[in-house]
Scaffold this motif. Structure first.
Motif, PDB file in Angstrom:
ATOM      1  N   GLU A   1       0.826  -1.195   0.000  1.00  0.00           N
ATOM      2  CA  GLU A   1       0.000   0.000   0.000  1.00  0.00           C
ATOM      3  C   GLU A   1       0.862   1.247   0.000  1.00  0.00           C
ATOM      4  OE1 GLU A   1      -2.452  -0.401   3.448  1.00  0.00           O
ATOM      5  OE2 GLU A   1      -0.809  -0.116   4.837  1.00  0.00           O
ATOM      6  N   VAL A   2       0.294   2.276  -0.620  1.00  0.00           N
ATOM      7  CA  VAL A   2       0.912   3.597  -0.640  1.00  0.00           C
ATOM      8  C   VAL A   2      -0.181   4.560  -0.211  1.00  0.00           C
ATOM      9  CG1 VAL A   2       1.994   5.374  -2.043  1.00  0.00           C
ATOM     10  CG2 VAL A   2       2.494   2.973  -2.504  1.00  0.00           C
ATOM     11  N   GLY A   3       0.004   5.198   0.929  1.00  0.00           N
ATOM     12  CA  GLY A   3      -1.037   6.087   1.449  1.00  0.00           C
ATOM     13  C   GLY A   3      -2.307   5.293   1.699  1.00  0.00           C
ATOM     14  N   GLU A   4      -3.391   5.758   1.103  1.00  0.00           N
ATOM     15  CA  GLU A   4      -4.692   5.101   1.260  1.00  0.00           C
ATOM     16  C   GLU A   4      -4.921   3.998   0.227  1.00  0.00           C
ATOM     17  OE1 GLU A   4      -7.334   6.065   3.469  1.00  0.00           O
ATOM     18  OE2 GLU A   4      -5.857   7.286   4.515  1.00  0.00           O
ATOM     19  N   GLN A   5      -4.042   3.901  -0.767  1.00  0.00           N
ATOM     20  CA  GLN A   5      -4.234   2.960  -1.866  1.00  0.00           C
ATOM     21  C   GLN A   5      -3.619   1.603  -1.520  1.00  0.00           C
ATOM     22  OE1 GLN A   5      -2.785   4.477  -5.558  1.00  0.00           O
ATOM     23  NE2 GLN A   5      -4.241   3.288  -6.723  1.00  0.00           N
ATOM     24  N   ASN A   6      -4.445   0.553  -1.532  1.00  0.00           N
ATOM     25  CA  ASN A   6      -4.013  -0.789  -1.198  1.00  0.00           C
ATOM     26  C   ASN A   6      -4.006  -1.642  -2.459  1.00  0.00           C
ATOM     27  OD1 ASN A   6      -3.650  -3.386  -0.257  1.00  0.00           O
ATOM     28  ND2 ASN A   6      -4.930  -3.088   1.530  1.00  0.00           N
ATOM     29  N   PHE A   7      -2.853  -2.245  -2.757  1.00  0.00           N
ATOM     30  CA  PHE A   7      -2.717  -3.091  -3.936  1.00  0.00           C
ATOM     31  C   PHE A   7      -2.795  -4.575  -3.597  1.00  0.00           C
ATOM     32  CE2 PHE A   7      -0.494   0.853  -4.966  1.00  0.00           C
ATOM     33  CZ  PHE A   7      -1.077   1.162  -6.180  1.00  0.00           C
TER      34      PHE A   7
ATOM     35  N   ALA B   1       3.146   2.501 -12.031  1.00  0.00           N
ATOM     36  CA  ALA B   1       2.635   1.849 -13.237  1.00  0.00           C
ATOM     37  C   ALA B   1       1.177   2.233 -13.476  1.00  0.00           C
ATOM     38  CB  ALA B   1       2.777   0.338 -13.120  1.00  0.00           C
ATOM     39  N   LYS B   2       0.392   2.253 -12.421  1.00  0.00           N
ATOM     40  CA  LYS B   2      -1.020   2.623 -12.552  1.00  0.00           C
ATOM     41  C   LYS B   2      -1.155   4.084 -12.970  1.00  0.00           C
ATOM     42  CE  LYS B   2      -5.454   2.383 -10.256  1.00  0.00           C
ATOM     43  NZ  LYS B   2      -6.203   1.885  -9.115  1.00  0.00           N
ATOM     44  N   SER B   3      -0.341   4.956 -12.384  1.00  0.00           N
ATOM     45  CA  SER B   3      -0.368   6.380 -12.747  1.00  0.00           C
ATOM     46  C   SER B   3       0.024   6.567 -14.207  1.00  0.00           C
ATOM     47  CB  SER B   3       0.568   7.188 -11.855  1.00  0.00           C
ATOM     48  OG  SER B   3       0.116   7.166 -10.521  1.00  0.00           O
ATOM     49  N   SER B   4       1.025   5.819 -14.658  1.00  0.00           N
ATOM     50  CA  SER B   4       1.455   5.904 -16.055  1.00  0.00           C
ATOM     51  C   SER B   4       0.353   5.431 -16.992  1.00  0.00           C
ATOM     52  CB  SER B   4       2.711   5.068 -16.275  1.00  0.00           C
ATOM     53  OG  SER B   4       3.793   5.599 -15.578  1.00  0.00           O
ATOM     54  N   GLU B   5      -0.315   4.361 -16.616  1.00  0.00           N
ATOM     55  CA  GLU B   5      -1.408   3.838 -17.436  1.00  0.00           C
ATOM     56  C   GLU B   5      -2.540   4.860 -17.536  1.00  0.00           C
ATOM     57  OE1 GLU B   5      -4.607   0.138 -17.466  1.00  0.00           O
ATOM     58  OE2 GLU B   5      -2.930   0.106 -16.060  1.00  0.00           O
ATOM     59  N   ILE B   6      -2.874   5.499 -16.436  1.00  0.00           N
ATOM     60  CA  ILE B   6      -3.922   6.518 -16.436  1.00  0.00           C
ATOM     61  C   ILE B   6      -3.520   7.689 -17.322  1.00  0.00           C
ATOM     62  CG2 ILE B   6      -5.091   8.245 -15.000  1.00  0.00           C
ATOM     63  CD1 ILE B   6      -5.077   6.096 -12.747  1.00  0.00           C
ATOM     64  N   LEU B   7      -2.274   8.089 -17.261  1.00  0.00           N
ATOM     65  CA  LEU B   7      -1.785   9.193 -18.084  1.00  0.00           C
ATOM     66  C   LEU B   7      -1.861   8.844 -19.565  1.00  0.00           C
ATOM     67  CD1 LEU B   7      -0.523  12.004 -18.195  1.00  0.00           C
ATOM     68  CD2 LEU B   7       1.721  10.917 -17.969  1.00  0.00           C
TER      69      LEU B   7
ATOM     70  N   ILE C   1       7.671  -2.395  -3.937  1.00  0.00           N
ATOM     71  CA  ILE C   1       6.743  -3.028  -4.872  1.00  0.00           C
ATOM     72  C   ILE C   1       5.470  -2.191  -4.991  1.00  0.00           C
ATOM     73  CG2 ILE C   1       5.245  -5.037  -5.222  1.00  0.00           C
ATOM     74  CD1 ILE C   1       7.553  -6.692  -3.891  1.00  0.00           C
ATOM     75  N   ALA C   2       4.930  -1.759  -3.865  1.00  0.00           N
ATOM     76  CA  ALA C   2       3.711  -0.947  -3.871  1.00  0.00           C
ATOM     77  C   ALA C   2       3.943   0.366  -4.616  1.00  0.00           C
ATOM     78  CB  ALA C   2       3.241  -0.672  -2.444  1.00  0.00           C
ATOM     79  N   PHE C   3       5.088   0.994  -4.393  1.00  0.00           N
ATOM     80  CA  PHE C   3       5.404   2.244  -5.084  1.00  0.00           C
ATOM     81  C   PHE C   3       5.495   2.002  -6.583  1.00  0.00           C
ATOM     82  CE2 PHE C   3       8.439   5.391  -6.716  1.00  0.00           C
ATOM     83  CZ  PHE C   3       7.746   6.549  -6.395  1.00  0.00           C
ATOM     84  N   GLY C   4       6.123   0.905  -6.995  1.00  0.00           N
ATOM     85  CA  GLY C   4       6.206   0.561  -8.411  1.00  0.00           C
ATOM     86  C   GLY C   4       4.841   0.328  -9.023  1.00  0.00           C
ATOM     87  N   LEU C   5       3.970  -0.350  -8.283  1.00  0.00           N
ATOM     88  CA  LEU C   5       2.604  -0.576  -8.768  1.00  0.00           C
ATOM     89  C   LEU C   5       1.847   0.738  -8.913  1.00  0.00           C
ATOM     90  CD1 LEU C   5       1.668  -3.734  -6.680  1.00  0.00           C
ATOM     91  CD2 LEU C   5       2.008  -3.623  -9.157  1.00  0.00           C
TER      92      LEU C   5
END
Length: 70
Positions: free
Chosen positions: A5-11, A47-53, A40-44
């Motif tokens: 998890e990063v902040g409130e976001q849980n992977f 990756a998700k931010s890049s996909e959204i962009l 790992i969470a930061f990488g995920l």
């Protein structure tokens, strides 16, 4: 087990076990495991931010093309 998890976001979670013996992981091992889970969470997240962009750019491009067609 450690949270991904990063902040409130849980992977999800990551789990490491030794079914042969108990207590084989030292405090240093646990710290390393947590650090790895954080990376790992930061990488995920990246990756998700890049996909959204990429999706946003594709939508903007499609909108621009449809505006030019009309």
């Amino acid at each position: 087990a450690g949270p991904l998890e990063v902040g409130e976001q849980n992977f999800g979670i990551i789990y490491c076990d030794n079914r042969v013996s108990r207590g084989v992981f030292s405090n240093e091992d646990v710290d390393l495991f947590r650090s790895m889970a954080n990376q790992i969470a930061f990488g995920l997240q990246m990756a998700k931010s890049s996909e959204i962009l990429v999706q946003k750019r594709e939508l903007e491009r499609d909108l621009q093309i449809s505006t030019q067609v009309q």
